[in-house]
Design a protein around this motif. Sequence first.
Motif, mmCIF file in Angstrom:
data_model
loop_
_atom_site.group_PDB
_atom_site.id
_atom_site.type_symbol
_atom_site.label_atom_id
_atom_site.label_comp_id
_atom_site.label_asym_id
_atom_site.label_seq_id
_atom_site.Cartn_x
_atom_site.Cartn_y
_atom_site.Cartn_z
ATOM 1 N N CYS A 8 0.835 -1.198 0.000
ATOM 2 C CA CYS A 8 0.000 0.000 0.000
ATOM 3 C C CYS A 8 0.870 1.248 0.000
ATOM 4 C CB CYS A 8 -0.914 -0.012 1.222
ATOM 5 S SG CYS A 8 -2.031 1.401 1.314
ATOM 6 N N ASP A 9 1.939 1.221 0.814
ATOM 7 C CA ASP A 9 2.832 2.371 0.892
ATOM 8 C C ASP A 9 3.564 2.565 -0.431
ATOM 9 O OD1 ASP A 9 4.167 4.431 2.538
ATOM 10 O OD2 ASP A 9 5.952 3.231 2.137
ATOM 11 N N ARG A 10 3.981 1.463 -1.046
ATOM 12 C CA ARG A 10 4.673 1.557 -2.329
ATOM 13 C C ARG A 10 3.736 2.080 -3.403
ATOM 14 N NH1 ARG A 10 7.394 -3.847 -4.437
ATOM 15 N NH2 ARG A 10 5.186 -4.430 -4.522
ATOM 16 N N ARG A 11 2.490 1.647 -3.383
ATOM 17 C CA ARG A 11 1.498 2.128 -4.343
ATOM 18 C C ARG A 11 1.218 3.605 -4.129
ATOM 19 N NH1 ARG A 11 -2.578 -0.544 -2.688
ATOM 20 N NH2 ARG A 11 -1.994 -2.415 -3.468
ATOM 21 N N SER A 12 1.191 4.014 -2.851
ATOM 22 C CA SER A 12 0.948 5.414 -2.531
ATOM 23 C C SER A 12 2.069 6.292 -3.067
ATOM 24 C CB SER A 12 0.838 5.583 -1.020
ATOM 25 O OG SER A 12 0.741 6.945 -0.666
ATOM 26 N N ARG A 13 3.316 5.872 -2.885
ATOM 27 C CA ARG A 13 4.454 6.645 -3.393
ATOM 28 C C ARG A 13 4.432 6.713 -4.914
ATOM 29 N NH1 ARG A 13 7.380 3.607 0.457
ATOM 30 N NH2 ARG A 13 8.295 2.373 -1.227
ATOM 31 N N ARG A 14 4.020 5.615 -5.551
ATOM 32 C CA ARG A 14 3.953 5.591 -7.008
ATOM 33 C C ARG A 14 2.896 6.567 -7.508
ATOM 34 N NH1 ARG A 14 4.035 0.398 -7.548
ATOM 35 N NH2 ARG A 14 1.791 0.071 -7.652
ATOM 36 N N SER A 15 1.763 6.626 -6.825
ATOM 37 C CA SER A 15 0.693 7.540 -7.219
ATOM 38 C C SER A 15 1.131 8.996 -7.054
ATOM 39 C CB SER A 15 -0.560 7.284 -6.374
ATOM 40 O OG SER A 15 -1.072 5.986 -6.595
ATOM 41 N N ARG A 49 -9.664 10.487 -9.544
ATOM 42 C CA ARG A 49 -9.727 11.626 -8.623
ATOM 43 C C ARG A 49 -9.806 11.143 -7.178
ATOM 44 N NH1 ARG A 49 -13.692 16.324 -10.658
ATOM 45 N NH2 ARG A 49 -15.171 14.658 -11.105
ATOM 46 N N ARG A 50 -10.385 9.978 -6.984
ATOM 47 C CA ARG A 50 -10.464 9.414 -5.635
ATOM 48 C C ARG A 50 -9.052 9.189 -5.073
ATOM 49 N NH1 ARG A 50 -13.558 3.796 -3.808
ATOM 50 N NH2 ARG A 50 -12.968 3.897 -1.603
ATOM 51 N N THR A 51 -8.150 8.723 -5.934
ATOM 52 C CA THR A 51 -6.763 8.521 -5.503
ATOM 53 C C THR A 51 -6.136 9.850 -5.097
ATOM 54 O OG1 THR A 51 -6.503 6.617 -6.973
ATOM 55 C CG2 THR A 51 -4.495 7.700 -6.209
ATOM 56 N N PHE A 52 -6.400 10.888 -5.880
ATOM 57 C CA PHE A 52 -5.859 12.210 -5.558
ATOM 58 C C PHE A 52 -6.345 12.655 -4.181
ATOM 59 C CE2 PHE A 52 -6.209 16.785 -5.262
ATOM 60 C CZ PHE A 52 -4.983 17.236 -5.720
ATOM 61 N N TYR A 53 -7.642 12.562 -3.953
ATOM 62 C CA TYR A 53 -8.205 13.053 -2.694
ATOM 63 C C TYR A 53 -7.846 12.169 -1.501
ATOM 64 C CZ TYR A 53 -10.842 16.523 -5.298
ATOM 65 O OH TYR A 53 -11.189 17.594 -6.100
ATOM 66 N N THR A 54 -7.278 11.006 -1.756
ATOM 67 C CA THR A 54 -6.773 10.170 -0.679
ATOM 68 C C THR A 54 -5.548 10.811 -0.039
ATOM 69 O OG1 THR A 54 -7.563 8.135 -1.727
ATOM 70 C CG2 THR A 54 -5.808 7.900 -0.095
ATOM 71 N N HIS A 55 -4.814 11.553 -0.853
ATOM 72 C CA HIS A 55 -3.563 12.146 -0.381
ATOM 73 C C HIS A 55 -3.643 13.649 -0.152
ATOM 74 C CE1 HIS A 55 -1.619 8.332 -1.294
ATOM 75 N NE2 HIS A 55 -2.118 8.376 -2.518
ATOM 76 N N TYR A 56 -4.510 14.346 -0.915
ATOM 77 C CA TYR A 56 -4.533 15.806 -0.868
ATOM 78 C C TYR A 56 -5.968 16.329 -0.802
ATOM 79 C CZ TYR A 56 -0.035 14.542 -2.905
ATOM 80 O OH TYR A 56 1.164 13.944 -3.153
ATOM 81 N N LYS A 57 -6.110 17.513 -0.194
ATOM 82 C CA LYS A 57 -7.433 18.138 -0.097
ATOM 83 C C LYS A 57 -7.840 18.760 -1.424
ATOM 84 C CE LYS A 57 -6.324 20.845 3.259
ATOM 85 N NZ LYS A 57 -6.396 21.892 4.314
ATOM 86 N N ASP A 58 -6.885 19.417 -2.072
ATOM 87 C CA ASP A 58 -7.154 20.105 -3.329
ATOM 88 C C ASP A 58 -5.816 20.432 -3.999
ATOM 89 O OD1 ASP A 58 -6.164 22.187 -1.735
ATOM 90 O OD2 ASP A 58 -8.166 22.985 -1.309
#
Length: 232
Positions: A8-15, A49-58
């Motif tokens: 999950c962490d590796r996927r998050s860094r890749r995104s 966009r769901r992936t984006f909002y998982t990490h950032y507000k805007d």
Amino acid sequence: MAQADYKCDRRSRRSQHALIGALTEQLGEGEDLSRITVASLTDRAGLTRRTFYTHYKDIPDFVEQVETALLHEIRTRIERIGSATLPELYRNIDELEPAPGSVELLCYLRDNSELIGSLLGPGGDPAFIKKLIDLARATVADRMQTGIFPGALGAFFDYYLSYVVTAEVGVVQRWFENGLRESPETMARIMTVIAFVRPGDLYGKPIDINVPAYGMKLLNLQLEERKGRTHE
């Protein structure tokens, strides 16, 4: 770390890396930062966009986090430059060597040139430039005051420091505008000596200014002006 958490962490860094790459591409193509949207960013990155909002507000939050990470890396390199003493700098200039840490800083800027250059460019983020100037100023301010003549402090030193830091950032911007044609080593040598060059030096007509005496005169003049205002 459990295997599932690691994936999950590796996927998050890749995104996040993909989003930064998409931002860099859009800015590099001339897109103004203020016009970049979550939709355009995620489409280019191949993410939802769901992936984006998982990490950032805007978008502002995304840009803020990207810039914070860059500035952290830049700060650690400026700290080494700021720790150099005047005797060290004078010796390096005599030996045509750059200030300690300056090559490492410029190599980092070059290695991340697409993103940093885009942020510094016309369609980038003016706030990033101010953050960079403020960071450099705060990092070297205390060190530059070491051993300084007290009369040079106050407004004179404040504006001098702003002049030096802003000028050095301007040199970096110019380097990017020129397509990084000089090597980091050459630019480090230029930036090491440029703060010590006065306009008259370029024409063989240097001016001899007694800075401590000038600082004291300026300080006394300020005090007189303040007294005059209080009596008005």
